[in-house]
Design a protein around this motif. Sequence first.
Motif, short mmCIF file in Angstrom:
data_model
loop_
_atom_site.label_atom_id
_atom_site.label_comp_id
_atom_site.label_asym_id
_atom_site.label_seq_id
_atom_site.Cartn_x
_atom_site.Cartn_y
_atom_site.Cartn_z
N ASN A 366 1.06 -1.30 0.12
CA ASN A 366 0.08 -0.06 -0.06
C ASN A 366 1.27 1.05 0.18
O ASN A 366 0.54 2.15 -0.64
N LYS A 369 2.05 1.35 -3.43
CA LYS A 369 1.20 2.18 -3.99
C LYS A 369 0.64 3.24 -4.02
O LYS A 369 0.33 4.33 -5.25
N TYR A 370 0.34 3.71 -3.17
CA TYR A 370 -0.22 4.83 -2.97
C TYR A 370 0.30 6.59 -2.80
O TYR A 370 -0.06 7.12 -3.12
N ASP A 393 5.11 5.91 5.19
CA ASP A 393 5.37 5.98 3.72
C ASP A 393 5.47 7.55 3.47
O ASP A 393 4.87 8.25 4.45
N ARG A 412 -12.21 1.51 0.72
CA ARG A 412 -11.34 2.01 0.29
C ARG A 412 -11.98 3.60 0.17
O ARG A 412 -12.61 3.43 0.07
N VAL A 413 -10.39 4.09 0.87
CA VAL A 413 -10.67 5.12 0.32
C VAL A 413 -10.94 5.77 -0.54
O VAL A 413 -10.13 5.35 -1.69
N ASN A 416 -7.52 7.58 -2.59
CA ASN A 416 -6.43 6.79 -2.39
C ASN A 416 -6.63 5.42 -3.39
O ASN A 416 -6.72 4.40 -2.28
N GLY A 421 -6.41 -2.64 -6.79
CA GLY A 421 -6.78 -3.34 -5.62
C GLY A 421 -8.03 -3.68 -5.37
O GLY A 421 -9.13 -3.57 -5.93
N PHE A 422 -8.36 -4.19 -3.98
CA PHE A 422 -10.23 -4.97 -3.83
C PHE A 422 -10.47 -4.53 -2.49
O PHE A 422 -11.56 -4.42 -1.96
N GLY A 423 -9.48 -3.69 -1.65
CA GLY A 423 -9.75 -3.43 -0.16
C GLY A 423 -10.16 -4.80 0.26
O GLY A 423 -10.25 -4.15 1.85
N GLY A 425 -7.15 -6.04 1.07
CA GLY A 425 -5.11 -6.13 1.66
C GLY A 425 -5.19 -6.23 3.06
O GLY A 425 -4.28 -6.71 3.66
N LEU A 426 -5.62 -4.47 3.79
CA LEU A 426 -5.37 -4.48 5.24
C LEU A 426 -6.26 -5.17 6.13
O LEU A 426 -5.81 -5.61 7.47
P1 ADP Z 1 -6.62 -1.95 -1.40
O1 ADP Z 1 -6.27 -3.13 -2.37
O2 ADP Z 1 -7.14 -1.30 -1.61
O3 ADP Z 1 -5.59 -1.41 -1.47
P2 ADP Z 1 -6.54 -2.72 1.67
O4 ADP Z 1 -7.56 -2.83 2.44
O5 ADP Z 1 -4.81 -2.90 1.61
O6 ADP Z 1 -6.87 -2.32 -0.12
O7 ADP Z 1 -7.09 -0.95 1.90
C1 ADP Z 1 -7.73 -0.17 1.88
C2 ADP Z 1 -7.73 0.85 1.33
O8 ADP Z 1 -6.81 2.14 2.76
C3 ADP Z 1 -6.93 1.06 0.23
O9 ADP Z 1 -7.91 1.82 -0.54
C4 ADP Z 1 -6.83 3.22 0.74
O10 ADP Z 1 -7.86 4.05 0.29
C5 ADP Z 1 -6.22 2.78 1.66
N1 ADP Z 1 -4.90 2.87 2.62
C6 ADP Z 1 -4.59 1.97 2.56
N2 ADP Z 1 -2.72 1.57 2.87
C7 ADP Z 1 -2.53 3.53 2.27
C8 ADP Z 1 -1.51 4.47 2.42
N3 ADP Z 1 -0.44 3.49 3.58
N4 ADP Z 1 -1.88 5.75 2.05
C9 ADP Z 1 -2.60 5.98 2.00
N5 ADP Z 1 -4.13 5.04 1.58
C10 ADP Z 1 -4.17 3.93 2.47
#
Ligand code: ADP
Length: 463
Positions: A366, A369-370, A393, A412-413, A416, A421-423, A425-426
């Motif tokens: 992430n 990516k972001y 980051d 997903r935010v 960003n 992405g699928f939302g 990962g976290l």
């Molecule tokens: P995704 O596959 O969309 O990255 P995640 O579950 O990893 O899904 O993250 C959820 C959301 O949190 C992301 O869609 C992104 O909008 C936000 N996000 C996660 N990590 C970061 C980061 N390091 N900086 C900014 N936004 C982040």
Amino acid sequence: MIMPVRLRLTILFSVLVMIILCVVCGGIYYFSYTTRIANITKRLTNRAITTARLLGQKETFDRDLVQKIDSLTTIALKDKTVQAYDYQNNKIYSYSDLPADTLHIDESILDDARVSGSKYFRIGDKEAIAYHYSDSNARIVVISAAEDIDGKKGLRSLLNILLLSFFLGNVFVLVTGYIFSTRILLPIKKIAADVEEISAQNLTRRIETGITKDEWYQLADTMNRLLDRLQESFEFQRRFISNASHELSTPLTAISSQMQVTLQRERSLEEYKHVMQSVYEDVRHMSKLTQTLLEFAKASGDAGGLEINLLRIDEVILRLPAELARIDKHFKVSVEFVQLPENEAQLLVFGNEILLLMAIKNIVLNGCKYSKDHHTYVTLKANNKKIIITVKDNGPGIPENEISKIFQPFYRVKNNTDNDGFGLGLSLASKIVVMHKGTIEVASKMNVGSEFLISLPVAGTLH
Ligand code: ADP
């Protein structure tokens, strides 16, 4: 045969009370019995002493007079017999209320009385005392016997009263015990009835706890909390399935409509190529999603079925730069070890290497990516209890009100987003870290960057 708890409680309760009643009644009866014996013995002894003293006085020794005295001083001794024997066991005196009522006394009784002073014994229905009297004039043994009518009558009526009380007491205890245990177990029946009505479809229903904070309240409350967790997990599953289907159906609809439009007429090779390329991308996206879903399912179970090893966390971290470069050659990861312990054992974690790497990689990914520079900074610290990994980051940051939501699946935010992405990962990372008894914290500042702090327990502190 299974005996209902209610019956078991009643029986236990009754048996206990029965034993107590038995001991009390038995005690009362025994005490009264010994009192009666002591009483009659005393009276018979008095009688024997009087007769012996009269007989001992030679000058007044007048059989008829003594008999007269014996016959007059009955004091409730029924069918009294008094007999006296000299030291040669010759009967020197005899009196009985009933004419021919002579006692045949064994010589051993007379001898016993001479040895011990007096001896209590029974003869037929009568109680008797052999009393040894000796003075300068005489050495005689007087037998005094009578039927203790009043004493026996009193004891018999006491026995009847005790038996009746015992019987009535037991009946009372059985009935009250049954009512009592029914009342005690009533809440269980209610709880069972409430639970019976709860099913996967109406998980919102709860068990009535009542007001009194007793054990039943605790049971109902614990079950309600279990239902809360179940409902939450059902909700989670439902949302998850609906999100996953939605994520899968979007590219499928796109593929199907593209194909439909393309097939409506002849197309040039270029157009076909273009459509194929677009379909290929959608299929790749779907394949990646199903892969992630599978990983998610794996990490959602309990750790029981997983291969758990002792692993060195610094080795896992060192794999990150290469892993990220494999995903995209522009992704850069800087690793720094600060305050590393001298003892290498403090870098050991109990866990599944593949899952732990996946969790940390998702967070690092992430960051890459972001952020515009696609650069993430990973640091590793450890003390004797915790291992702390920070992932920092210089990306766009996460709005404060959304920080708590980013760990929810498919969340997903808005600004960003990255097409890949699928939302998930976290939420996958958080599941894995929690499974390893660790925590994840996030600090983020808009337009400055984000910092994820993963904390894991050192293997030695886990029991
Ligand atoms: P995704 O596959 O969309 O990255 P995640 O579950 O990893 O899904 O993250 C959820 C959301 O949190 C992301 O869609 C992104 O909008 C936000 N996000 C996660 N990590 C970061 C980061 N390091 N900086 C900014 N936004 C982040």
